[in-house]
Design a protein around this motif. Structure first.
Motif, PDB file in Angstrom:
ATOM      1  N   TYR A  56     -35.190   8.016 -22.968  1.00 20.94           N
ATOM      2  CA  TYR A  56     -33.681   7.961 -23.040  1.00 20.94           C
ATOM      3  C   TYR A  56     -33.143   9.310 -23.720  1.00 20.94           C
ATOM      4  O   TYR A  56     -33.884   9.601 -25.040  1.00 20.94           O
ATOM      5  CB  TYR A  56     -33.035   6.687 -23.803  1.00 20.94           C
ATOM      6  N   ARG A  86     -33.890   0.983 -26.686  1.00 15.72           N
ATOM      7  CA  ARG A  86     -34.096   0.757 -25.173  1.00 15.72           C
ATOM      8  C   ARG A  86     -35.581   1.222 -24.766  1.00 15.72           C
ATOM      9  O   ARG A  86     -36.149   0.633 -23.878  1.00 15.72           O
ATOM     10  CB  ARG A  86     -33.238   1.101 -23.961  1.00 15.72           C
ATOM     11  N   VAL A 136     -26.668  -2.730 -26.810  1.00 14.06           N
ATOM     12  CA  VAL A 136     -27.502  -2.821 -25.351  1.00 14.06           C
ATOM     13  C   VAL A 136     -26.699  -3.606 -24.631  1.00 14.06           C
ATOM     14  O   VAL A 136     -26.443  -4.751 -24.765  1.00 14.06           O
ATOM     15  CB  VAL A 136     -28.970  -3.239 -25.555  1.00 14.06           C
ATOM     16  N   GLU A 164     -28.371  -3.831 -19.310  1.00 12.41           N
ATOM     17  CA  GLU A 164     -29.573  -3.245 -19.709  1.00 12.41           C
ATOM     18  C   GLU A 164     -30.526  -4.177 -19.965  1.00 12.41           C
ATOM     19  O   GLU A 164     -31.657  -3.720 -20.590  1.00 12.41           O
ATOM     20  CB  GLU A 164     -29.272  -2.147 -20.580  1.00 12.41           C
TER      21      GLU A 164
END
Length: 266
Positions: A4, A132, A162, A166
């Motif tokens: 990410y 994540r 989040v 997701e």
């Protein structure tokens, strides 16, 4: 490699770690963080006492895990160092404790490396990664932690960043999946169903000033309880911050809009 994109310090977008730093009375933030923190706290006056109660919950939970024999901790969403950081609480109880801190903000990691210094018997390490990015977090943490032995996983005031799309519940499950039986989950989360209008307005104000990836979503008690699915939840269950095993001097306050809980992986 991080899966990410990681943020770069930016003076025009608020970041959760720096806004939290404002609420804790720190000085490591930009004017946009100060503005977001002050406006959100005006809309919801329980924010500052909630942040402090959340810090106290973290300390009580870490002490409980240390008393239960946990000597390894993975703290995701570290934030800028403040009083009674995870390794300080853990190493007071068990000096040999190992702690890995994870955050995506380079400012946090710079402060962490300078200030979160382990005692001589224990060890600390720092990972820059998005919450994540489960594989990066666990692969990097495994340099210090033995994932075949129980770990205390701390997701304290982080999963609101989040989005539902997701699937923060799946992220939590995947983190726990690679941890040994006997590991614990320590979690807190802003509530959508306690002083709801004030929470909604403070979140709206914060989200308007935050970088897109750092917008926040409060959740109700049932949604927070889902994070503990498949685990043995400790008494008193999913409760407001001051209700989780308070000490003699702790004053219950059910107006603080955060849920919390601790559970064990069988």
């Amino acid at each position: 490699m991080n899966a990410y994109p990681l943020p770069t310090p930016h003076p025009t977008s608020a970041h959760p770690a720096r806004v939290y730093n404002v609420w804790l009375g720190g000085k490591d933030h930009y004017p946009v963080d100060q503005e977001a923190a002050e406006l959100a706290a005006t809309a919801n006056p329980t924010i500052v006492p909630s942040v402090r109660a959340n810090r106290a919950f973290l300390g009580r939970a870490v002490r409980h895990l240390a008393a239960a024999g946990i000597r390894q901790f993975l703290d995701i969403g570290t934030g800028i160092p403040a009083a009674d950081n995870t390794h300080e609480v853990a190493q007071r109880a068990a000096p040999e404790s190992r702690v890995v801190y994870v955050d995506n903000d380079p400012i946090v990691l710079t402060h962490a490396r300078a200030l979160l210094v382990s005692g001589p018997e224990g060890q600390t390490d720092y990972v820059q990664a998005d919450a994540r990015d489960v594989d990066t977090i666990l692969d990097e943490a495994a340099r210090i932690l033995d994932l075949d032995r129980p770990v205390g996983l701390l997701l304290v005031a982080i999963l609101q960043y989040v989005k539902d799309a997701e699937d923060p519940w799946d992220i939590t499950r995947r983190l726990l999946e690679r941890l040994a039986p006997g590991s614990y989950l320590v979690l807190s989360h802003p509530a959508a169903d306690v002083t709801a209008p004030e929470v909604a307005e403070s979140m709206r104000i914060y989200n308007e000033r935050a970088a897109g990836h750092a917008s926040a979503t409060p959740r109700g008690q049932k949604e927070v309880a889902r994070f503990f699915d498949g685990l043995e939840i400790l008494e008193p269950g999913v409760v407001t911050l001051t209700r989780w095993r308070p000490g003699p001097s702790d004053v219950p306050d059910d107006t603080l809009p955060m849920w919390c809980g601790v559970a064990r992986k069988a």
